[in-house]
Design an enzyme around this catalytic site. Sequence first.
Site, short mmCIF file in Angstrom:
data_model
loop_
_atom_site.label_atom_id
_atom_site.label_comp_id
_atom_site.label_asym_id
_atom_site.label_seq_id
_atom_site.Cartn_x
_atom_site.Cartn_y
_atom_site.Cartn_z
N HIS A 149 30.81 14.05 -41.91
CA HIS A 149 29.71 13.01 -41.97
C HIS A 149 28.40 13.32 -41.41
O HIS A 149 27.13 12.89 -41.58
CB HIS A 149 30.26 11.74 -41.25
CG HIS A 149 29.60 10.36 -41.70
ND1 HIS A 149 28.26 10.34 -42.00
CD2 HIS A 149 30.34 9.34 -42.00
CE1 HIS A 149 28.01 8.95 -42.33
NE2 HIS A 149 29.31 8.40 -42.17
N ASP A 383 33.05 11.85 -63.29
CA ASP A 383 33.84 12.08 -64.54
C ASP A 383 33.82 13.49 -64.88
O ASP A 383 32.68 14.18 -64.69
CB ASP A 383 33.09 11.40 -65.57
CG ASP A 383 33.50 11.73 -66.96
OD1 ASP A 383 34.53 12.33 -67.03
OD2 ASP A 383 32.93 11.28 -67.83
#
Length: 441
Positions: A149, A383
């Site tokens: 993070h 994708d």
Amino acid sequence: MKIRIESSRIIKPFYEHTPPPSTTSHIPLSVFDKITYEAQIAIIYAYHPPTPPNIAIELGLRKAVGVYREWGGRLGEDEHGNRVILLNDEGVKFVEASSSSTLNQVMPFKPSPSLLSLHPSLKDVKELVQVQLTRFTCGSLVVGFTAHHTVADGHSTSNFLVAWGQACRGLRVNPLPLHDRTVFTPRNPPLIEYQHKGVEFMSKSKKEHSLNEVHHISEDVVVHKVHFTVEFLANLKAKASSMNGNNKPYSTFESLLAHLWRVITKARGLSGFESTQIRISVNGRTRLNPKVPNEYFGNLVLWAFPTTKVKDLLREPLPHATKLIHDAIAKVNNDYFRSFVDFANTKAKEEDQLVPTADMNKHILCPNIEVDSWLRFPFYDLDFGTGCPYMFMPSYFPTEGMMFLIPSFVGDGSIDVFVPLFEDKLPLFKKICYSLDLLED
């Protein structure tokens, strides 16, 4: 769910359209990087067959890391002792794994420790990104992804994931990330209009004391997944906005969060005179003026902290809690962000030994709540070339009171919420979490 590790290795960035750059440069951390959670965050994707071979997904990852170079580097320090991201191209961890079962045999994934086997360990990790591809006998693929993070917030990380998919499909990464983290310069003279000590920062001694307090052991915490339908959310939003006059209705997020705040507080059985607050992430890209482009890569988040007494939260109707949340978020505006940048660059921060309040080592948040909303991130757009995932979810984070809100994989606008609570508080939470009126009877 038995997972077998087939291979684990470090893979390097691949520079498809440019010559390999120098590996001796670095990027200084911004003031927003320095105050965020210093921890790896893990998410899990599931794909129906057919899926591309591992080698194609690996090559796409190497290409994407070549564009987002920070992920292939390491956290370190410059010659002056300042924290930086070393652009040394040391690479990311890439793990291939398999399961002897079909995905249907272990679905739906419940928030439990078994999820931890679907991604590399989050402990003592020097790599800034880790990926695990787990193949099931039915041909399904589960992708476990972890990222540090300190390098980037959820907005930036989701942009990287979309880029990874583009690279796998043979496309050039578009849009390209903006890497300049030095754009947040303090004003001269500084104009610190808001209180930041006790908000983004706290004294080092106070933080150490809070971490040493004795609480329930973490085994007492269970993570419960609750699904809110579109119909329920519409009714909730209407009820939350019912006393808003001619003003714009509150958002679905604000309405749902107000409802959950009240339900969790009721389930916890807290004293009426106790204070309770929510920590809500606020994206600065749209708050700052001039606006920071969406392509900015890094952290650009501060927090809103709506706060009230337990008795007021439960006694007043839902619109009261929703207004508290709405007003607190609205206050984290351009002036607030600029004030924070000025304060974070003053010497007072070092002289007072201030450290960030954001902390993944705190496992019990009661009487408070923290929310991580992933509702606007394009996580479903990863994708690899054979279609988008049919499911994604956070890994197992049993931090009591730290909720994750994600768009349901049903795809109709419904929302899934992951709620970690003490096990003995869960029955009441389940009983009242779908009630719009119970708390006001």
